[in-house]
Scaffold this motif. Structure first.
Motif, PDB file in Angstrom:
ATOM      1  N   ALA A 275      -3.579 -10.806  -0.886  1.00 27.39           N
ATOM      2  CA  ALA A 275      -2.161 -11.189  -0.947  1.00 27.39           C
ATOM      3  C   ALA A 275      -1.954 -12.613  -0.445  1.00 27.39           C
ATOM      4  CB  ALA A 275      -1.328 -10.210  -0.117  1.00 27.39           C
ATOM      5  N   ARG A 276      -2.655 -12.980   0.608  1.00 31.84           N
ATOM      6  CA  ARG A 276      -2.529 -14.339   1.147  1.00 31.84           C
ATOM      7  C   ARG A 276      -3.033 -15.372   0.149  1.00 31.84           C
ATOM      8  NH1 ARG A 276      -6.123 -17.197   4.983  1.00 31.84           N
ATOM      9  NH2 ARG A 276      -4.962 -18.959   5.853  1.00 31.84           N
ATOM     10  N   LEU A 277      -4.176 -15.072  -0.486  1.00 30.18           N
ATOM     11  CA  LEU A 277      -4.720 -15.996  -1.474  1.00 30.18           C
ATOM     12  C   LEU A 277      -3.788 -16.114  -2.674  1.00 30.18           C
ATOM     13  CD1 LEU A 277      -6.987 -17.808  -2.547  1.00 30.18           C
ATOM     14  CD2 LEU A 277      -8.121 -15.752  -3.435  1.00 30.18           C
ATOM     15  N   ALA A 278      -3.257 -14.984  -3.149  1.00 31.26           N
ATOM     16  CA  ALA A 278      -2.345 -15.006  -4.295  1.00 31.26           C
ATOM     17  C   ALA A 278      -1.062 -15.759  -3.975  1.00 31.26           C
ATOM     18  CB  ALA A 278      -2.025 -13.579  -4.724  1.00 31.26           C
ATOM     19  N   ARG A 279      -0.633 -15.672  -2.726  1.00 31.50           N
ATOM     20  CA  ARG A 279       0.592 -16.363  -2.317  1.00 31.50           C
ATOM     21  C   ARG A 279       0.368 -17.870  -2.222  1.00 31.50           C
ATOM     22  NH1 ARG A 279       1.373 -13.398   1.568  1.00 31.50           N
ATOM     23  NH2 ARG A 279       0.497 -14.638   3.266  1.00 31.50           N
ATOM     24  N   GLN A 280      -0.777 -18.277  -1.677  1.00 35.26           N
ATOM     25  CA  GLN A 280      -1.062 -19.701  -1.516  1.00 35.26           C
ATOM     26  C   GLN A 280      -1.473 -20.349  -2.839  1.00 35.26           C
ATOM     27  OE1 GLN A 280      -0.668 -21.513   1.269  1.00 35.26           O
ATOM     28  NE2 GLN A 280       0.050 -19.734   2.432  1.00 35.26           N
ATOM     29  N   ALA A 281      -2.331 -19.650  -3.614  1.00 37.72           N
ATOM     30  CA  ALA A 281      -2.737 -20.146  -4.929  1.00 37.72           C
ATOM     31  C   ALA A 281      -1.849 -19.477  -5.971  1.00 37.72           C
ATOM     32  CB  ALA A 281      -4.211 -19.838  -5.183  1.00 37.72           C
ATOM     33  N   SER A 282      -0.680 -20.008  -6.162  1.00 37.98           N
ATOM     34  CA  SER A 282       0.358 -19.342  -6.966  1.00 37.98           C
ATOM     35  C   SER A 282      -0.002 -19.214  -8.449  1.00 37.98           C
ATOM     36  CB  SER A 282       1.678 -20.097  -6.827  1.00 37.98           C
ATOM     37  OG  SER A 282       1.523 -21.454  -7.230  1.00 37.98           O
ATOM     38  N   LYS A 283      -0.929 -20.047  -8.946  1.00 36.89           N
ATOM     39  CA  LYS A 283      -1.313 -19.988 -10.357  1.00 36.89           C
ATOM     40  C   LYS A 283      -2.552 -19.118 -10.592  1.00 36.89           C
ATOM     41  CE  LYS A 283       0.447 -24.634 -11.354  1.00 36.89           C
ATOM     42  NZ  LYS A 283       0.099 -26.005 -11.856  1.00 36.89           N
ATOM     43  N   LEU A 284      -3.066 -18.506  -9.542  1.00 36.94           N
ATOM     44  CA  LEU A 284      -4.320 -17.768  -9.634  1.00 36.94           C
ATOM     45  C   LEU A 284      -4.224 -16.549 -10.541  1.00 36.94           C
ATOM     46  CD1 LEU A 284      -7.251 -17.310  -8.626  1.00 36.94           C
ATOM     47  CD2 LEU A 284      -6.269 -15.944  -6.756  1.00 36.94           C
ATOM     48  N   LYS A 285      -5.218 -16.391 -11.423  1.00 35.20           N
ATOM     49  CA  LYS A 285      -5.389 -15.194 -12.234  1.00 35.20           C
ATOM     50  C   LYS A 285      -6.825 -14.715 -12.049  1.00 35.20           C
ATOM     51  CE  LYS A 285      -1.252 -15.457 -13.846  1.00 35.20           C
ATOM     52  NZ  LYS A 285      -0.214 -14.545 -13.304  1.00 35.20           N
ATOM     53  N   VAL A 286      -6.997 -13.396 -11.900  1.00 38.14           N
ATOM     54  CA  VAL A 286      -8.307 -12.823 -11.618  1.00 38.14           C
ATOM     55  C   VAL A 286      -8.745 -11.949 -12.785  1.00 38.14           C
ATOM     56  CG1 VAL A 286      -9.682 -11.476  -9.988  1.00 38.14           C
ATOM     57  CG2 VAL A 286      -7.737 -12.824  -9.156  1.00 38.14           C
ATOM     58  N   ASN A 287      -9.979 -12.176 -13.247  1.00 36.16           N
ATOM     59  CA  ASN A 287     -10.557 -11.404 -14.349  1.00 36.16           C
ATOM     60  C   ASN A 287     -11.727 -10.583 -13.822  1.00 36.16           C
ATOM     61  OD1 ASN A 287      -8.843 -12.854 -16.234  1.00 36.16           O
ATOM     62  ND2 ASN A 287     -10.265 -14.560 -16.038  1.00 36.16           N
ATOM     63  N   PHE A 288     -11.700  -9.266 -14.074  1.00 40.90           N
ATOM     64  CA  PHE A 288     -12.748  -8.363 -13.613  1.00 40.90           C
ATOM     65  C   PHE A 288     -13.584  -7.866 -14.787  1.00 40.90           C
ATOM     66  CE2 PHE A 288     -10.133  -7.970  -9.789  1.00 40.90           C
ATOM     67  CZ  PHE A 288     -11.091  -7.867  -8.793  1.00 40.90           C
ATOM     68  N   PHE A 289     -14.916  -7.835 -14.580  1.00 42.67           N
ATOM     69  CA  PHE A 289     -15.847  -7.318 -15.573  1.00 42.67           C
ATOM     70  C   PHE A 289     -16.720  -6.264 -14.890  1.00 42.67           C
ATOM     71  CE2 PHE A 289     -14.748 -11.687 -16.413  1.00 42.67           C
ATOM     72  CZ  PHE A 289     -14.422 -11.694 -17.760  1.00 42.67           C
ATOM     73  N   PHE A 290     -16.521  -5.007 -15.248  1.00 41.82           N
ATOM     74  CA  PHE A 290     -17.259  -3.909 -14.633  1.00 41.82           C
ATOM     75  C   PHE A 290     -18.344  -3.406 -15.576  1.00 41.82           C
ATOM     76  CE2 PHE A 290     -13.072  -3.777 -12.642  1.00 41.82           C
ATOM     77  CZ  PHE A 290     -13.385  -3.641 -11.296  1.00 41.82           C
ATOM     78  N   GLU A 291     -19.560  -3.227 -15.044  1.00 45.16           N
ATOM     79  CA  GLU A 291     -20.657  -2.666 -15.814  1.00 45.16           C
ATOM     80  C   GLU A 291     -21.171  -1.407 -15.132  1.00 45.16           C
ATOM     81  OE1 GLU A 291     -23.829  -5.031 -17.203  1.00 45.16           O
ATOM     82  OE2 GLU A 291     -22.552  -6.652 -17.955  1.00 45.16           O
ATOM     83  N   ARG A 292     -20.982  -0.272 -15.821  1.00 41.71           N
ATOM     84  CA  ARG A 292     -21.409   1.059 -15.381  1.00 41.71           C
ATOM     85  C   ARG A 292     -20.736   1.490 -14.084  1.00 41.71           C
ATOM     86  NH1 ARG A 292     -27.714   2.123 -15.888  1.00 41.71           N
ATOM     87  NH2 ARG A 292     -26.896   4.121 -15.156  1.00 41.71           N
ATOM     88  N   ILE A 293     -19.613   0.891 -13.760  1.00 34.99           N
ATOM     89  CA  ILE A 293     -18.783   1.374 -12.654  1.00 34.99           C
ATOM     90  C   ILE A 293     -17.491   1.863 -13.293  1.00 34.99           C
ATOM     91  CG2 ILE A 293     -17.576   0.760 -10.526  1.00 34.99           C
ATOM     92  CD1 ILE A 293     -19.660  -1.417 -10.111  1.00 34.99           C
ATOM     93  N   MET A 294     -17.392   3.175 -13.509  1.00 29.85           N
ATOM     94  CA  MET A 294     -16.302   3.729 -14.290  1.00 29.85           C
ATOM     95  C   MET A 294     -15.461   4.739 -13.515  1.00 29.85           C
ATOM     96  SD  MET A 294     -16.960   2.115 -17.140  1.00 29.85           S
ATOM     97  CE  MET A 294     -15.968   2.926 -18.373  1.00 29.85           C
ATOM     98  N   LYS A 295     -15.997   5.287 -12.455  1.00 30.22           N
ATOM     99  CA  LYS A 295     -15.282   6.337 -11.730  1.00 30.22           C
ATOM    100  C   LYS A 295     -14.072   5.761 -11.006  1.00 30.22           C
ATOM    101  CE  LYS A 295     -19.164   9.515 -11.220  1.00 30.22           C
ATOM    102  NZ  LYS A 295     -19.976  10.329 -10.292  1.00 30.22           N
ATOM    103  N   HIS A 296     -12.992   6.531 -11.037  1.00 27.26           N
ATOM    104  CA  HIS A 296     -11.710   6.062 -10.507  1.00 27.26           C
ATOM    105  C   HIS A 296     -11.792   5.694  -9.032  1.00 27.26           C
ATOM    106  CE1 HIS A 296      -7.765   6.867  -8.565  1.00 27.26           C
ATOM    107  NE2 HIS A 296      -7.347   6.098  -9.546  1.00 27.26           N
ATOM    108  N   GLU A 297     -12.477   6.513  -8.228  1.00 29.55           N
ATOM    109  CA  GLU A 297     -12.517   6.258  -6.786  1.00 29.55           C
ATOM    110  C   GLU A 297     -13.217   4.943  -6.459  1.00 29.55           C
ATOM    111  OE1 GLU A 297     -15.667   9.438  -7.769  1.00 29.55           O
ATOM    112  OE2 GLU A 297     -13.581   8.950  -8.291  1.00 29.55           O
ATOM    113  N   ARG A 298     -14.220   4.569  -7.248  1.00 31.65           N
ATOM    114  CA  ARG A 298     -14.907   3.294  -7.020  1.00 31.65           C
ATOM    115  C   ARG A 298     -14.040   2.119  -7.471  1.00 31.65           C
ATOM    116  NH1 ARG A 298     -21.316   3.697  -8.571  1.00 31.65           N
ATOM    117  NH2 ARG A 298     -21.867   5.452  -7.217  1.00 31.65           N
TER     118      ARG A 298
END
Length: 381
Positions: A275-298
């Motif tokens: 939250a602090r990083l998103a607030r300070q870097a107001s233009k920040l966008k984060v892209n996630f790429f998951f490989e073989r991590i599919m379970k909801h809890e993870r």
């Protein structure tokens, strides 16, 4: 022509003789090295055109990774090019394709030592360097060869780090100590690095908990102008996020994070750090790429609601688990990012449950979504 031959009159010359220099350079730009060399023998004007800086600013040098007479010249021609035109280089990409024995890696290391040494002496304008998929933790790389290559690369980065803008070392597969030594070389001269784009995806070997390394945090603290950063989730920690917030909040725009099943990803990262990083870097966008991590809890431990998520890619690599359900991720987790999510990619094998309604509701709830890809074994009516 010999001295007694009559001079060629302008009206008898080819129309190429009157071609403006800017047009001639454009023609040369489309030619390969061999054709350029032959064209340079035509006349003095064409020879001068051959040495135009804008013809040699971008270069991709490819080593095939196979030992044969045909491919042996690749190493010699790479050195010839750098000695001849290396001073003009601004963007350099090195490709070493699937080496299969130690002889080739040794030859590559020796060639790169000469290439980087020559480039370090003659070039002062290099902005972009890419050396991808070396996989230095493979057995074809002997310890001495690997160490020598890393030493040459670090020494080169110490020289060019002050004006380098883009560095891509994806797939290097180094230890934490080796990787941090190379990154620290970028800030050797000024104590900080002005790099704007850094790609260290798969830069460290699998199974390494990089997030707990003080050496890594110290190396990353030297970057003060990052616009785009690509790395693995096993590098993410509260310390790293705090460092990015302190040093790069004015410039940071994109954060690409890959999370692989073989990388440690059980660390606790607090939402307040995001939250602090998103607030300070107001233009920040984060892209996630998951490989073989599919379970909801993870996924829920990683995809915290404070993150400004722009893109999510879920790949199971055709792995199938009848006890795994995609439904909680579609109904509970991903809708959390409906205000920021723009791209969704699903690649999985999940034919044991119907997801028609869940997929439809997710797409409708994400109002900024403009790209949606499903590549899967599943039953959608």
């Amino acid at each position: 022509m010999d001295e007694e031959s009559p001079a060629v009159q302008p009206q008898d010359q080819s129309c190429w003789a009157a071609l403006p220099a800017v047009c001639l350079r454009r023609v040369f730009w489309w030619l390969g090295d061999g054709d350029r060399s032959r064209a340079a023998l035509v006349c003095r004007t064409w020879n001068q055109t051959m040495y135009s800086a804008d013809l040699w600013r971008h270069r991709t040098i490819t080593f095939s990774g196979r030992l044969s007479r045909v491919h042996a010249s690749e190493f010699e021609s790479a050195l010839w090019y750098v000695k001849k035109f290396g001073r003009y280089l601004e963007h350099l990409e090195i490709k070493f394709l699937n080496p299969y024995n130690a002889v080739l890696t040794k030859k590559f290391q020796v060639t790169m030592r000469g290439l980087l040494s020559c480039l370090g002496k003659s070039n002062s304008r290099l902005k972009s360097l890419s050396v991808q998929h070396l996989e230095l933790d493979r057995l074809v790389w002997r310890n001495s060869v690997r160490t020598s290559f890393i030493k040459s690369l670090s020494f080169f980065l110490k020289k060019v780090g002050k004006h380098l803008d883009h560095l891509n070392l994806k797939g290097a597969r180094l230890t934490v100590e080796q990787g941090c030594a190379v990154l620290s070389a970028l800030s050797f001269v000024r104590g900080e690095s002005g790099l704007s784009q850094l790609n260290i995806e798969d830069y460290f070997s699998h199974h390494l908990a990089v997030y707990s390394s003080p050496q890594f945090h110290a190396a990353m603290a030297a970057f003060h102008s990052l616009v785009s950063l690509t790395l693995n989730y096993n590098c993410i920690s509260d310390e790293l996020l705090d460092g990015l917030c302190e040093n790069n909040s004015r410039t940071l725009w994109t954060l690409n994070i890959k999370c692989h099943v073989h990388d440690p990803h059980g660390q606790v990262v607090w939402g307040m750090s995001w939250a602090r990083l998103a607030r300070q870097a107001s233009k920040l966008k984060v892209n996630f790429f998951f490989e073989r991590i599919m379970k909801h809890e993870r996924l829920a431990r990683i995809l915290l609601q404070e993150i400004p998520v722009r893109s999510v890619s879920l790949r199971s690599c055709y792995f199938s688990d009848p006890d795994w359900s995609m439904r909680p991720t579609l109904t509970d987790l991903l809708p959390t990012f409906r205000h920021t999510l723009q791209k969704l990619t699903f690649e999985f094998n999940n034919s044991h449950e119907s997801l028609d309604e869940e997929l439809g509701l997710l797409v409708l709830s994400c109002r900024k979504l403009f790209y949606f890809k499903v590549w899967a074994f599943l039953d959608v009516r």
